[in-house]
Motif scaffolding. Structure first.
Motif: not given
Length: 601
Positions: A436-443, A520-524, A549-565
């Motif tokens: 049910a829960i998958v996390m994609v990391t930066q690595e 979950i996308l962690d700096e993906a 979906a939970i998106i962790i990102a420093h690039r705010l371009s990725t945040v644009a597709i979010a419903d909620r911040v």
């Protein structure tokens, strides 16, 4: 035992109570390994005892041949001498056959135990929680599977059999000597006193040195593995000379402790040899007088000398065994410490099934702390409706990744409850949780094997068509087709054949194919260049559709597709709203967005 307890295995200053507990733990582990091999162990022991008895009979047969056979030959009676020859040959044949038997049996026992132990270590370390692997370095884990297991293998392959054979042979030799000539037996008994003192001296001094030797060996392996694993950073920052100096110090420490061990042997072995020589000399002198007096036959004297000499022969093997025993004992202590480690995120005793998750995540009165005085996430409530895309934003160390790891149940909260579709994550069946829960990391870690195998990691039974569809959905199909063998291309160790951005795209395809309810996308997207990121943005629309979906990102371009911040600072959620609402405000996210927009100009 906690992770800190396992780390304590590298200490040298154990208290007496700790040492006793470690020994008990090691004995329990060894007992559990040997228990399935009981029948083979008994057969091995029987073969060792019988072969030792056959070998110990040799001098007595020689004495019979000299004292009875030779006088009979003078009278033209060949029977006693012939009987002695045949008996001596028979004991030699029986002894050789039994030696072959117990070597084969002990090898089978050794391999069975090692396979069991190696498998246990692998399976158990896989099961341990992320907290353990973040604290216990990969080099130390490799040391457990290599040098420590090798030390145990050497002991099982030869050491135990050598020990049992040596002591049984010494016991039969002493018994035969006493039965043959009790006076010579008294000489041997007197020799046991200095031999016991020397052996105890060696045991006490060597125990600490052998433990230091195992620690020094593990430190060498850790340094080597970490240097080779991080070779890019080593070469980028030109730390080769410093690493060489540090490795040289470790090698020198290892050489020093082994030199001290060898120093003990330079005293122990000669001392045993001297005690043996004195005992043989005393037997010859006392026996010689009695031969002259006529109270002892010459054959019996020869047999007594042989028995005394042979009694001390195995002692060198015992010393070598003790060397291997100390190394194996120290290794077993460390391995048992790992196997005693309990997951900090245990599987539920009575798991609850969740066949089809919707993805509704709720935090209720949750707090997370590594220790009581180190609170990472102060107490909070949070509700993430199913199907919503949430962006976690904040400075480094704000707690974003910790929050995501709690959702993925890499950690359990110190207090409070995290629920998926109304079920506490701690009660959810592990297979349902991972589905049910998958996390994609930066690595974006890739395993050795083909691209297709790596994409199918989360769904091993996926068809080739499903794999290709997943790659197309995230924009990875085109570059995969351009690889030498397409989807069958071997990515090599850790994905070294493809770029960092391509590895990330493959990990997206892997997540898409797994089809989790919560992603979950962690700096993906941090490894992607701007053109690739734009391509992935389209793939993300497919990847994130109809799932939480939970998106962790420093690039705010990725945040644009979010419903909620959610904006986090110091472990607290300080802002919560839609991207448009927060950009239009005067809070932390508005400032971050303005700074990002200015950086693009």
């Amino acid at each position: 035992m906690s992770v800190s307890g396992v780390q304590g295995e590298e200490r040298l200053d154990y208290t007496r109570a700790e040492s006793r507990e470690i020994r008990r733990r090691s004995v329990r582990l060894l007992g559990s390994l040997l228990r399935p091999q009981r029948s083979r162990l008994w057969l091995t022991a029987l073969a060792v005892v019988l072969s030792s008895a056959a070998q110990a009979a040799g001098p007595a047969i020689i004495a019979y041949g000299i004292d009875s056979g030779i006088p009979a030959l003078v009278e033209q009676d060949w029977f006693p001498a012939g009987l002695a020859v045949l008996a001596y040959l028979a004991t030699g044949v029986v002894g050789a056959f039994l030696i072959a038997v117990y070597i084969r049996l002990s090898a089978r026992v050794s391999q069975a135990v090692l396979i069991d132990l190696r498998t246990r270590v692998f399976l158990h370390t896989q099961r341990l929680s992320l907290e353990f692997h973040e604290s216990y370095t990969s080099g130390r884990i490799i040391s457990r599977q290599t040098s420590d297991l090798d030390a145990i293998r050497e002991l099982l392959d030869e050491g135990l059999v050598v020990l049992v054979r040596s002591f049984t042979y010494m016991a039969f030799t002493a018994l035969a000597l006493v039965l043959l000539d009790p006076t010579s037996g008294l000489v041997l008994l007197g020799a046991l006193i200095p031999m016991t003192l020397v052996t105890r001296w060696f045991q006490v001094r060597s125990q600490a040195l052998f433990r230091r030797s195992r620690v020094a060996s593990a430190s060498l392996i850790v340094k080597f593995v970490e240097t080779m694993t991080g070779i890019r950073a080593v070469q980028a920052f030109r730390t080769e000379r410093r690493n060489a100096d540090e490795f040289g110090d470790l090698v020198e420490d290892y050489r020093d402790v082994n030199a001290k061990v060898l120093g003990l042997f330079t005293v122990f072995n000669p001392a045993l040899a001297f005690i043996g020589a004195v005992s043989v000399a005393a037997t010859i002198v006392l026996g010689g007088f009695r031969v002259v007096e006529g109270s002892l036959a010459i054959g019996a004297l020869l047999a007594a000398v042989l028995y005394v000499k042979r009694f001390f022969d195995p002692m060198e093997d015992v010393a070598v065994f003790y060397n291997g025993y100390q190394s194996a004992s120290s290794a077993l202590e460390k391995i048992s410490g790992v196997l005693e480690e309990e997951p900090s995120v245990p599987d539920p005793a009575h798991p609850v099934d969740l066949w089809n998750a919707n993805g509704h995540v709720r935090f209720e009165n949750v707090e997370f702390a590594y220790t009581r005085d180190r609170v990472i996430l102060p107490r909070f409530d949070l509700d993430l409706p199913a199907g919503q895309t949430i962006a976690l934003v904040g400075s480094t160390g704000a707690g974003k990744t910790t929050l995501a790891k709690l959702i993925a149940r890499f950690y359990d909260p110190s207090d409070g409850v995290i629920e998926l579709d109304g079920i506490d994550l701690r009660s959810l069946h592990p297979k349902d949780l991972r589905r049910a829960i998958v996390m994609v990391t930066q690595e974006a870690y890739l395993f050795s094997g083909s691209v297709a195998d790596n994409i199918a990691l989360g769904k091993p039974d996926a068809t080739f068509g499903e794999i290709v569809s997943a790659a197309r959905a995230v924009g990875a199909h085109e570059f995969i087709e351009g690889l030498p063998n397409g989807y069958d291309t071997d990515v090599n160790k850790r994905g070294g054949r493809v770029s960092a951005g391509q590895r990330q795209l493959i990990s997206f395809a892997r997540a898409f194919l797994a089809n989790p309810a919560v992603l979950i996308l962690d700096e993906a997207t941090s490894s992607l260049d701007i053109p690739s990121e734009r391509l992935v943005q389209e793939g993300l629309q497919s990847l994130l559709a109809d799932r939480t979906a939970i998106i962790i990102a420093h690039r705010l371009s990725t945040v644009a597709i979010a419903d909620r911040v959610l904006v986090m600072e110091h472990g607290r959620i300080v802002e919560d709203g839609s991207p448009a609402d927060l950009i239009g405000g005067e809070g932390r996210f508005a400032a971050l967005h303005a700074a990002w927009r200015d950086s693009l100009v």
